[in-house]
Scaffold this motif. Sequence first.
Motif, PDB file in Angstrom:
ATOM      1  N   LEU A   1       0.859  -1.190   0.000  1.00  9.45           N
ATOM      2  CA  LEU A   1       0.000   0.000   0.000  1.00  9.45           C
ATOM      3  C   LEU A   1       0.893   1.238   0.000  1.00  9.45           C
ATOM      4  CD1 LEU A   1      -2.784  -0.869   2.631  1.00  9.45           C
ATOM      5  CD2 LEU A   1      -2.892  -1.083   0.149  1.00  9.45           C
ATOM      6  N   VAL A   2       0.610   2.182  -0.917  1.00  6.68           N
ATOM      7  CA  VAL A   2       1.420   3.401  -1.014  1.00  6.68           C
ATOM      8  C   VAL A   2       0.501   4.614  -0.989  1.00  6.68           C
ATOM      9  CG1 VAL A   2       3.014   4.747  -2.419  1.00  6.68           C
ATOM     10  CG2 VAL A   2       3.274   2.264  -2.273  1.00  6.68           C
ATOM     11  N   GLY A   3       0.700   5.471   0.007  1.00  8.02           N
ATOM     12  CA  GLY A   3      -0.031   6.742   0.086  1.00  8.02           C
ATOM     13  C   GLY A   3       0.812   7.866  -0.474  1.00  8.02           C
ATOM     14  N   THR A   4       0.275   8.596  -1.459  1.00  7.91           N
ATOM     15  CA  THR A   4       1.026   9.681  -2.105  1.00  7.91           C
ATOM     16  C   THR A   4       0.653  11.034  -1.498  1.00  7.91           C
ATOM     17  OG1 THR A   4      -0.675   9.868  -3.815  1.00  7.91           O
ATOM     18  CG2 THR A   4       1.162   8.375  -4.257  1.00  7.91           C
ATOM     19  N   HIS A   5       1.318  12.087  -1.997  1.00 10.22           N
ATOM     20  CA  HIS A   5       1.085  13.467  -1.547  1.00 10.22           C
ATOM     21  C   HIS A   5       1.509  13.661  -0.090  1.00 10.22           C
ATOM     22  CE1 HIS A   5      -1.561  12.957  -5.045  1.00 10.22           C
ATOM     23  NE2 HIS A   5      -1.402  14.264  -5.254  1.00 10.22           N
ATOM     24  N   LEU A   6       2.616  13.015   0.268  1.00  8.56           N
ATOM     25  CA  LEU A   6       3.144  13.175   1.618  1.00  8.56           C
ATOM     26  C   LEU A   6       3.600  14.611   1.865  1.00  8.56           C
ATOM     27  CD1 LEU A   6       4.056  11.828   4.286  1.00  8.56           C
ATOM     28  CD2 LEU A   6       6.213  11.252   3.166  1.00  8.56           C
ATOM     29  N   ASP A   7       3.878  15.340   0.781  1.00  6.21           N
ATOM     30  CA  ASP A   7       4.345  16.723   0.926  1.00  6.21           C
ATOM     31  C   ASP A   7       3.235  17.683   1.335  1.00  6.21           C
ATOM     32  OD1 ASP A   7       3.348  17.840  -2.026  1.00  6.21           O
ATOM     33  OD2 ASP A   7       3.995  15.737  -2.016  1.00  6.21           O
ATOM     34  N   ASP A   8       1.974  17.246   1.321  1.00  3.33           N
ATOM     35  CA  ASP A   8       0.854  18.099   1.725  1.00  3.33           C
ATOM     36  C   ASP A   8       1.020  18.490   3.193  1.00  3.33           C
ATOM     37  OD1 ASP A   8      -1.997  18.613   2.822  1.00  3.33           O
ATOM     38  OD2 ASP A   8      -2.268  18.639   0.644  1.00  3.33           O
ATOM     39  N   SER A   9       0.723  19.737   3.503  1.00  6.30           N
ATOM     40  CA  SER A   9       0.925  20.260   4.861  1.00  6.30           C
ATOM     41  C   SER A   9       0.089  19.538   5.908  1.00  6.30           C
ATOM     42  CB  SER A   9       0.600  21.757   4.898  1.00  6.30           C
ATOM     43  OG  SER A   9      -0.758  21.985   4.501  1.00  6.30           O
ATOM     44  N   ARG A  10      -0.972  18.929   5.506  1.00  6.24           N
ATOM     45  CA  ARG A  10      -1.825  18.218   6.461  1.00  6.24           C
ATOM     46  C   ARG A  10      -1.222  16.887   6.913  1.00  6.24           C
ATOM     47  NH1 ARG A  10      -7.086  18.675   2.701  1.00  6.24           N
ATOM     48  NH2 ARG A  10      -5.379  18.762   1.167  1.00  6.24           N
ATOM     49  N   CYS A  11      -0.220  16.400   6.206  1.00  7.36           N
ATOM     50  CA  CYS A  11       0.352  15.070   6.501  1.00  7.36           C
ATOM     51  C   CYS A  11       1.434  15.159   7.576  1.00  7.36           C
ATOM     52  CB  CYS A  11       0.915  14.453   5.226  1.00  7.36           C
ATOM     53  SG  CYS A  11      -0.340  14.099   3.983  1.00  7.36           S
ATOM     54  N   ASN A  12       1.030  15.583   8.763  1.00 11.39           N
ATOM     55  CA  ASN A  12       1.970  15.585   9.882  1.00 11.39           C
ATOM     56  C   ASN A  12       2.030  14.187  10.510  1.00 11.39           C
ATOM     57  OD1 ASN A  12      -0.306  15.357  11.653  1.00 11.39           O
ATOM     58  ND2 ASN A  12      -0.584  17.586  11.499  1.00 11.39           N
ATOM     59  N   SER A  13       2.925  14.004  11.478  1.00 13.91           N
ATOM     60  CA  SER A  13       3.137  12.669  12.061  1.00 13.91           C
ATOM     61  C   SER A  13       1.888  12.130  12.730  1.00 13.91           C
ATOM     62  CB  SER A  13       4.293  12.721  13.065  1.00 13.91           C
ATOM     63  OG  SER A  13       4.020  13.662  14.089  1.00 13.91           O
ATOM     64  N   ARG A  14       1.130  13.000  13.397  1.00 17.84           N
ATOM     65  CA  ARG A  14      -0.095  12.539  14.068  1.00 17.84           C
ATOM     66  C   ARG A  14      -1.120  12.060  13.047  1.00 17.84           C
ATOM     67  NH1 ARG A  14      -4.954  14.817  15.696  1.00 17.84           N
ATOM     68  NH2 ARG A  14      -5.871  13.877  17.579  1.00 17.84           N
ATOM     69  N   TYR A  15      -1.271  12.802  11.946  1.00 19.14           N
ATOM     70  CA  TYR A  15      -2.217  12.422  10.898  1.00 19.14           C
ATOM     71  C   TYR A  15      -1.813  11.092  10.249  1.00 19.14           C
ATOM     72  CZ  TYR A  15      -4.845  12.573   6.516  1.00 19.14           C
ATOM     73  OH  TYR A  15      -5.672  12.263   5.455  1.00 19.14           O
ATOM     74  N   LEU A  16      -0.505  10.943   9.993  1.00 20.00           N
ATOM     75  CA  LEU A  16      -0.027   9.711   9.365  1.00 20.00           C
ATOM     76  C   LEU A  16      -0.250   8.493  10.265  1.00 20.00           C
ATOM     77  CD1 LEU A  16       3.312  10.958   7.763  1.00 20.00           C
ATOM     78  CD2 LEU A  16       1.126  10.569   6.623  1.00 20.00           C
ATOM     79  N   GLN A  17      -0.087   8.689  11.576  1.00 20.15           N
ATOM     80  CA  GLN A  17      -0.321   7.580  12.498  1.00 20.15           C
ATOM     81  C   GLN A  17      -1.790   7.174  12.501  1.00 20.15           C
ATOM     82  OE1 GLN A  17       2.131   5.831  14.172  1.00 20.15           O
ATOM     83  NE2 GLN A  17       0.391   4.444  14.459  1.00 20.15           N
TER      84      GLN A  17
END
Length: 700
Positions: free
Chosen positions: A553-569
Amino acid sequence: VAESDRPKVVELDAELAKWCKKLIFDSIRTGTALYNEGNVEECYEEWKNTTEQLINRLPPGEEVTMLQTSLDVSTTKEPAARPWMLRMSLETFSWLHFNTKASFDIHSATVNGYVEQVQILAPIFALVNLPKGPHLPIHVACNRSNQEIAKILLENRADPNCPTGDTAMTPLHIASSKGDLEMVKLLIKHQAALEVTRDTWTALHFAVDNSYLDVAKELMESGAEKSPVASYSIGNEKKLVTPLDMAIQHGDKQLIAGVLSFEDIKPQRFLTLSKLRLSQVDLKLFPPGLIHLSCLTRLDLSFNELRVIPDLISNMTNLRELDFSHAELESFPVGVCDLKSLGKLNLSFNKISELPTRITGMSRLERLEISNNQLISLPEELGGLTRLRKLTLDGNPLHSIPRDMLLRGTGRLLDYLRQISGCSADWKKMKLVLVGEENVGKTSLLKSIRAYQTKSGSIPSLRKSKSKPMKKEEPSISTDGVDVGELSIDDTVTFSTWDFAGQQLFYQTHQFFLTSRSIYIIVFNLVQIDESRIKYWLRQIRATSSDRPPIILVGTHLDDSRCNSRYLQIVRDNMEAQFPFKMWNIIQLHFISVKTDKGFRKLNKTLRGVAAKHKTITQKVPETFIMLDRLLIQEKTRNQYISWDDYCKLAQECSIPSASINIVTSFLHDVGCLIHYDSKESGLDELVILDPQWLADVMS
């Protein structure tokens, strides 16, 4: 002596009774000590003096008469008469009734289990071996299974080998026939003879005939002859049998297995026994006595805990059928490879991880069941079993054998192994399939993987099929249908890359291109997650793949400002909860950015690791497969597809037998080298598509 037969007891005053009791017990101790020291004459004199004193002090009556008789007997010079004198004296003493527990009859004490009285009386010389009727006290103790009294008697020189006067059974015969294991151990400890017979029967015969396996084992472990012959009634006839024959006659599997656990056990009557089933009898070792059943043709030892089969099984040369299923075997029983007459071998549900190259020794083998083991490969020599008609291998992690070969039947699989035995090579091609929604970045991800490989020092191939020109690298333009290309990673693997369009319009065509021998990357947008689409692709992969291909599984757009560590977890936790990784065979979840290359190092490492361990790369294939692939690559420069007949001619040029053409075709289809549908109804089986991109374009 029965109560009614006893003479009337003379009433004694307390003082006289006390004197008599002391006199008798003192005399017993003194006489026994003299006897044990070898002073036999002095011992008898002591008893005579005691008897005379009692006669002189007791009032007239039956007791005095009995004592006088015993005294008269004692004057004889015959040694054999002296024990009878003691017997008469002691019975008279018991009649005196000093108290109810003071019986001086050792037989009665043994019958009633009066341990204290036996302890007192047993040391008295000759009493323990003095019969009352046909039995000695030790016979009585064995009959009543009283080990405590038997121990006292044996420690005081009771004869463990004396037969009874009626049935001629020794104490060991009695204990064995009753299944009294502790008594048997006690008698053996006191030198009971193991080979004494009663009408040709030894103690071992009695134990086996009564199905007392623990007693039989104790006797054999103590040195009893394993195969003594005895006369045995079967119907109206007398047959000569050994203990093994008795066990077989009874049909008790546990008993048979136990008896066979000794090497020297042999049959007499059942020398020609042909079938034996010893399943579920809790065997821990292969019974060595089996090798003496030389006429066995069928043997079943399933559902035991054998773990290892010794090579001595090779001596059972008449075996035709052998069942070792569910036997906890940790390795293939190599000894069976010498059984040239064996036609059926069942080794299912064990822990076997390897088949020996000597397996061809079973030249008449027609059926081999070895499902649910731990086989990861098959020896090329297996192809030499020319009579093999049925081979079951399901439930084994056979990564080195193409799945299509396993599904095509025994004959095709053996052909494949014969081809490998000629010449084999490593296969280095497989499919990398990218799926997901429209505009989640699948094409951009694939380009970035190529670019990252270049930065890492590996120069990947950027070739695409000639039928479709390369598109400009504009991430805003969606893929139509399927883009097919190639990506080489070092010399390890060459991926046939398949970039699937994300528009639902094309979903119906995708199922034609999904195969088992692939690595799947399901791509989704981290900031616009549509979990229903992820679930759709998981189900589609599962439905169209006969195996469980690895999924990343690959999630793209990691550079988006909303993708902080808490959101990713939170995303990771939700993914693992909604799509259990183990159930769907999801190898890893990665978050990446095609703009910054963030996350590509880990993704690249996962991709390399999955490819290196994939069964398509780890298995050997016949070199003829590689030769055909090269011919097809050349043919693709001239034709996008060819007829089945022309394809078969190319296969035959590579020395591929006609029977194996379907196998190699299925394999090449699975790894993305060609497309062929084995559908006679639609007529598609007559067409072999050499350029997958051409078909994808037609369908789009």
